[in-house]
Design an enzyme around this catalytic site. Structure first.
Site, PDB file in Angstrom:
ATOM      1  N   TYR A   1       6.914 -11.657   9.536  1.00 40.38           N
ATOM      2  CA  TYR A   1       6.416 -10.667   8.766  1.00 40.38           C
ATOM      3  C   TYR A   1       6.918  -9.546   8.628  1.00 40.38           C
ATOM      4  O   TYR A   1       6.285  -8.464   8.291  1.00 40.38           O
ATOM      5  CB  TYR A   1       4.892 -10.606   9.326  1.00 40.38           C
TER       6      TYR A   1
ATOM      7  N   HIS B   1       2.415  -5.425   4.762  1.00 39.70           N
ATOM      8  CA  HIS B   1       1.177  -5.348   5.499  1.00 39.70           C
ATOM      9  C   HIS B   1       1.663  -4.868   6.624  1.00 39.70           C
ATOM     10  O   HIS B   1       0.739  -4.626   7.792  1.00 39.70           O
ATOM     11  CB  HIS B   1       0.832  -6.875   5.786  1.00 39.70           C
TER      12      HIS B   1
ATOM     13  N   TYR C   1      -2.365 -11.016  15.695  1.00 42.37           N
ATOM     14  CA  TYR C   1      -2.538 -11.101  14.142  1.00 42.37           C
ATOM     15  C   TYR C   1      -3.505 -10.078  13.604  1.00 42.37           C
ATOM     16  O   TYR C   1      -4.473  -9.734  14.309  1.00 42.37           O
ATOM     17  CB  TYR C   1      -2.834 -12.519  13.499  1.00 42.37           C
TER      18      TYR C   1
ATOM     19  N   ASP D   1      -1.675  -0.104   6.586  1.00 41.38           N
ATOM     20  CA  ASP D   1      -1.236  -0.017   5.183  1.00 41.38           C
ATOM     21  C   ASP D   1      -2.378   0.049   4.258  1.00 41.38           C
ATOM     22  O   ASP D   1      -3.444  -0.077   4.657  1.00 41.38           O
ATOM     23  CB  ASP D   1      -0.436  -1.542   4.693  1.00 41.38           C
TER      24      ASP D   1
END
Length: 217
Positions: A30, A35, A80, A107
């Site tokens: 990620y 994000h 997460y 975000d």
């Protein structure tokens, strides 16, 4: 649990600390995705002050330091995104901070890429990380947040897929510029307080928003 610095902060006349929490997903998969700009803002702030992010605390990668004489705690929850509150809530409770000293970086598809806003409070705007934070703060929405614009998905693209994409070169340049602007705003926040810093910062970002829109038309 942590070193003596964090304990001594509450035993002196030092200014009340700030807790900055950046939202994102852990792991190399990620890294650099839309994000995860909340994580990137924490990293940029830490780097600007030489604060090592080398501790695990309340399910977060954690660091602490000073902006002048003002203590700051920095956190990147490793739960997460959708469970971010499992870290943010306990951190705020551990340090007994009022929620107006807890700033969440996240975000935001509702702002053009690279445009920022600093707000005193608000809802979750369908952002699952914010939903989790609000839930673990017992439904309280009265905490500041730094919104980091990432733009909207093009055409009919699935928003979830858009969030997990990495930035193209143009967007990356805008985000890198925004990170430095956000760092400066957070430093101003620690010295001037939320009301004054947000007024000045949001005015600057409003004109940036207009410039970005004009570039896109």
């Amino acid at each position: 649990m942590l070193n003596g610095l964090s304990r001594r902060l509450f035993c002196t006349v030092s200014p009340q600390p700030w807790l900055f929490v950046g939202l994102g997903n852990p792991g190399d998969k990620y890294r650099g995705t839309r994000h995860n700009v909340g994580f990137e803002m924490i990293d940029a702030f830490a780097e600007s002050l030489g604060i090592p992010m080398d501790t695990v605390h309340c399910k977060a990668i954690f660091g602490q330091g000073l902006v002048g004489d003002v203590p700051v705690f920095l956190a990147k929850p490793q739960t997460y995104m959708n469970l971010s509150g499992e870290s943010a809530g306990p951190l705020a409770a551990y340090y007994k901070l009022p929620l107006n000293r807890v700033v969440v970086f996240h975000d935001d598809m509702g702002l053009p890429c690279g445009v920022l806003r600093l707000h005193h409070k608000g809802g979750h705007g369908s952002h699952n990380g914010l939903k989790s934070v609000i839930y673990h703060l017992r439904g309280n929405r009265e905490f500041p947040r730094l919104r980091i614009g990432i733009g909207k998905p093009p055409g009919q693209m699935d928003p979830k897929a858009f969030l997990l994409q990495k930035f193209n070169a143009t967007a990356r340049e805008r985000i890198d510029e925004a990170l430095q602007e956000g760092v400066a705003a957070m430093k101003l926040l620690t010295s001037k307080g939320l009301t004054e810093s947000s007024r000045c910062f949001n005015t600057e970002q409003k004109y940036k928003h207009i410039r970005v829109q004009n570039m896109q038309t």
